[in-house]
Design a protein around this motif. Structure first.
Motif, PDB file in Angstrom:
ATOM      1  N   ARG A 139       0.849  -1.191   0.000  1.00  0.00           N
ATOM      2  CA  ARG A 139       0.000   0.000   0.000  1.00  0.00           C
ATOM      3  C   ARG A 139       0.889   1.247   0.000  1.00  0.00           C
ATOM      4  N   VAL A 162      -4.911   9.055  -1.695  1.00  0.00           N
ATOM      5  CA  VAL A 162      -4.916   7.631  -2.036  1.00  0.00           C
ATOM      6  C   VAL A 162      -6.375   7.197  -2.059  1.00  0.00           C
ATOM      7  N   PRO A 163      -6.852   6.584  -3.161  1.00  0.00           N
ATOM      8  CA  PRO A 163      -6.073   6.026  -4.258  1.00  0.00           C
ATOM      9  C   PRO A 163      -5.440   7.057  -5.185  1.00  0.00           C
ATOM     10  N   SER A 168      -4.544   1.886  -5.041  1.00  0.00           N
ATOM     11  CA  SER A 168      -4.008   2.229  -3.722  1.00  0.00           C
ATOM     12  C   SER A 168      -2.793   1.385  -3.368  1.00  0.00           C
TER      13      SER A 168
END
Length: 214
Positions: A111, A127-128, A158
């Motif tokens: 991530r 994020v994303p 993400s």
């Protein structure tokens, strides 16, 4: 099955129609088949594995539909293109849901780190990662033919892949951190972006895939 068929693997995740339409646009009359049939995937000349959504859902659906081995076999012996989650599932493990991938390529899916998500001047990045961004080619590859280094592609994600083998990295992108946005090994090419949504650069990549002879 017609000669030269390009199979788009349907495991219930991803915008398959957009991918198929983009492939048809550049296929030069070669048949494009969206299929959930492992036998059809095995019989195709080329295989495309797209994907959107969460990695645990994608891996579960791939298994439930009996497509896991067909994808592994295709990645071993024919021109193979992974898109978005279709790239991530090639790796050994994902932090998203703490799930194993297919283990075809060594490395992890990570991530974006919250403490790194800002621009050089300190502006916060969301994020994303969603929208257009540059892909910098780290080495020559037939799928980059006619595509400028730093060409912009469309992203929605993400998580990103972190290969163990730097030799398989074919492209990188910056979003708070530099990350691997394209991988290549033997007959496999995989991208985090969505070439089907990436205008001329994306269509060029898909056209190169159709002509690619690994």
């Amino acid at each position: 099955m017609a000669a030269g068929t390009i199979a788009v693997v349907d495991y219930g995740m991803g915008n398959l129609r957009s991918v198929a339409k983009a492939l048809e646009h550049v296929a030069g009359g070669k048949p494009v088949l969206v299929t959930a049939d492992p036998a059809a995937v095995a019989a195709a000349e080329r295989v495309v594995v797209p994907g959107q959504g969460a990695m645990p859902d994608c891996m579960r659906e791939l298994e439930a539909r009996g497509l896991r081995q067909a994808v592994i076999d295709a990645a071993a012996n024919k021109p193979f293109l992974g898109i978005c989650i279709g790239q991530q599932m090639l790796f050994e493990h994902s932090e998203e849901g703490d799930v194993p991938g297919l283990g075809i390529l060594r490395g992890q899916v990570r991530r974006f780190p919250a403490d790194k998500m800002h621009t050089a001047d300190g502006q916060k990045l969301k994020v994303p990662h969603m929208g257009w961004n540059e892909v910098w080619q780290t080495r020559p590859h037939p799928l980059w033919n006619g595509i400028a280094d730093g060409a912009r592609f469309y992203f929605v994600h993400s998580y990103y892949v972190a290969p163990d083998d730097a030799g398989c990295i074919a492209g990188t992108t910056d979003y708070g951190i530099p990350f691997t946005s394209a991988c290549a090994r033997d007959n496999i090419f995989a991208v985090q972006c969505h070439p089907e949504k990436s205008a001329q650069a994306g269509l060029a990549l898909l056209a190169n895939f159709i002509d690619w002879k690994p």
